[in-house]
Design a protein around this motif. Structure first.
Motif, mmCIF file in Angstrom:
data_model
loop_
_atom_site.group_PDB
_atom_site.id
_atom_site.type_symbol
_atom_site.label_atom_id
_atom_site.label_comp_id
_atom_site.label_asym_id
_atom_site.label_seq_id
_atom_site.Cartn_x
_atom_site.Cartn_y
_atom_site.Cartn_z
ATOM 1 N N MET A 151 1.039 -0.975 0.097
ATOM 2 C CA MET A 151 -0.094 0.057 -0.075
ATOM 3 C C MET A 151 0.880 1.279 -0.097
ATOM 4 S SD MET A 151 -3.155 0.603 -0.090
ATOM 5 C CE MET A 151 -4.371 1.693 0.185
ATOM 6 N N LEU A 152 2.111 1.141 0.554
ATOM 7 C CA LEU A 152 2.987 2.257 0.538
ATOM 8 C C LEU A 152 3.377 2.890 -0.727
ATOM 9 C CD1 LEU A 152 4.537 4.152 2.314
ATOM 10 C CD2 LEU A 152 6.515 2.735 2.315
ATOM 11 N N ALA A 153 3.495 1.854 -1.682
ATOM 12 C CA ALA A 153 4.079 2.184 -2.994
ATOM 13 C C ALA A 153 2.957 2.966 -3.840
ATOM 14 C CB ALA A 153 4.332 1.264 -4.010
ATOM 15 N N ALA A 154 1.676 2.995 -3.451
ATOM 16 C CA ALA A 154 0.528 3.406 -4.192
ATOM 17 C C ALA A 154 0.327 4.910 -3.575
ATOM 18 C CB ALA A 154 -0.781 2.756 -3.755
ATOM 19 N N THR A 155 0.736 5.056 -2.289
ATOM 20 C CA THR A 155 0.681 6.728 -1.605
ATOM 21 C C THR A 155 2.099 7.187 -2.058
ATOM 22 O OG1 THR A 155 1.320 5.646 0.342
ATOM 23 C CG2 THR A 155 -1.049 5.902 0.083
ATOM 24 N N LYS A 156 3.053 6.548 -2.095
ATOM 25 C CA LYS A 156 4.429 7.154 -1.976
ATOM 26 C C LYS A 156 5.058 6.572 -3.312
ATOM 27 C CE LYS A 156 4.213 9.671 1.722
ATOM 28 N NZ LYS A 156 4.169 11.128 1.687
ATOM 29 N N PRO A 157 4.838 6.995 -4.386
ATOM 30 C CA PRO A 157 5.158 6.252 -5.803
ATOM 31 C C PRO A 157 6.539 6.546 -6.207
ATOM 32 C CG PRO A 157 3.854 8.092 -6.268
ATOM 33 C CD PRO A 157 3.682 7.888 -4.907
ATOM 34 N N LEU A 158 7.152 7.409 -5.234
ATOM 35 C CA LEU A 158 8.504 7.531 -5.345
ATOM 36 C C LEU A 158 9.527 7.250 -4.145
ATOM 37 C CD1 LEU A 158 8.635 11.043 -7.312
ATOM 38 C CD2 LEU A 158 8.661 8.717 -8.452
ATOM 39 N N ALA A 159 9.017 6.536 -3.338
ATOM 40 C CA ALA A 159 9.663 6.393 -2.051
ATOM 41 C C ALA A 159 11.016 5.685 -2.427
ATOM 42 C CB ALA A 159 8.783 5.283 -1.409
ATOM 43 N N GLY A 160 12.107 6.238 -1.760
ATOM 44 C CA GLY A 160 13.413 5.518 -1.802
ATOM 45 C C GLY A 160 14.028 6.183 -2.912
ATOM 46 N N ALA A 212 5.662 12.830 -2.912
ATOM 47 C CA ALA A 212 5.585 11.489 -3.416
ATOM 48 C C ALA A 212 6.634 10.285 -2.761
ATOM 49 C CB ALA A 212 5.536 11.399 -4.886
ATOM 50 N N GLY A 213 7.361 10.864 -1.903
ATOM 51 C CA GLY A 213 8.319 10.068 -1.167
ATOM 52 C C GLY A 213 9.538 10.281 -1.507
ATOM 53 N N ALA A 214 10.126 10.986 -2.399
ATOM 54 C CA ALA A 214 11.423 11.089 -2.781
ATOM 55 C C ALA A 214 12.396 11.944 -1.869
ATOM 56 C CB ALA A 214 11.599 11.225 -4.416
ATOM 57 N N GLN A 215 13.487 12.076 -1.979
ATOM 58 C CA GLN A 215 14.322 12.836 -1.395
ATOM 59 C C GLN A 215 14.781 13.818 -2.492
ATOM 60 O OE1 GLN A 215 17.586 10.654 0.531
ATOM 61 N NE2 GLN A 215 16.408 11.071 2.609
ATOM 62 N N ILE A 216 15.072 15.019 -2.116
ATOM 63 C CA ILE A 216 15.554 16.108 -3.162
ATOM 64 C C ILE A 216 16.667 16.617 -2.949
ATOM 65 C CG2 ILE A 216 14.080 17.702 -2.610
ATOM 66 C CD1 ILE A 216 13.131 17.841 -5.747
ATOM 67 N N ILE A 217 17.526 17.002 -3.691
ATOM 68 C CA ILE A 217 18.786 17.753 -3.613
ATOM 69 C C ILE A 217 18.638 18.908 -4.376
ATOM 70 C CG2 ILE A 217 21.179 17.846 -3.920
ATOM 71 C CD1 ILE A 217 21.409 14.703 -3.621
ATOM 72 N N GLY A 218 18.815 19.830 -3.926
ATOM 73 C CA GLY A 218 18.738 21.348 -4.427
ATOM 74 C C GLY A 218 17.365 22.257 -4.117
#
Length: 134
Positions: free
Chosen positions: A1-10, A33-39
């Motif tokens: 279920m996590l992938a559906a709510t956070k498609p960019l996890a990890g 969407a779950g990703a980390q961002i640099i910038g």
């Protein structure tokens, strides 16, 4: 279920955008969407330096066509050496298209979910792979 709510996890993204509003809009969408961002890096020089300092390869680089087109600081070379998927963000349809091999091009107006969708689909479309297919 996590992938559906956070498609960019990890996932890790680098953001290079000169417009503060757009940088914030895109950055918030990717983080939500779950990703980390640099910038964000705000110009070509900052973008090239940011890429040179990376310790890990990002899953994608989100870069403004305006910044990539400025090309005074070797940003295109830094992106090619990084060899990560590049998503180009264009402000309008005018002007020539970038000759840089991008995995995807988003032209304003675009919605936050479109950024997330494109980022989740770019996979291994790196500049070198795109050049090899030409």
């Amino acid at each position: 279920m996590l992938a559906a709510t956070k498609p960019l996890a990890g996932q890790l993204a680098v953001l290079i955008e000169d417009d503060p509003f757009l940088a914030n809009y895109v950055g918030e969408a990717v983080v939500s969407a779950g990703a980390q961002i640099i910038g964000p890096a705000r110009n070509a020089e900052e973008g090239a330096l940011l890429i040179q300092r990376l310790r890990v390869k990002p899953d994608a680089v989100l870069v403004s066509a305006t910044v990539l087109g400025a090309e005074e600081a070797g940003l295109a070379e830094a992106l090619l050496s990084l060899n990560a998927p590049v998503l180009l963000m264009k402000k309008d349809h005018r002007g020539r298209d970038s000759s840089f091999p991008c995995a995807a091009v988003l032209t304003l107006p675009f919605a936050a979910h479109q950024v997330v969708d494109r980022m989740s689909k770019v996979g291994n479309l790196t500049p070198r792979q795109i050049l090899a297919e030409r």
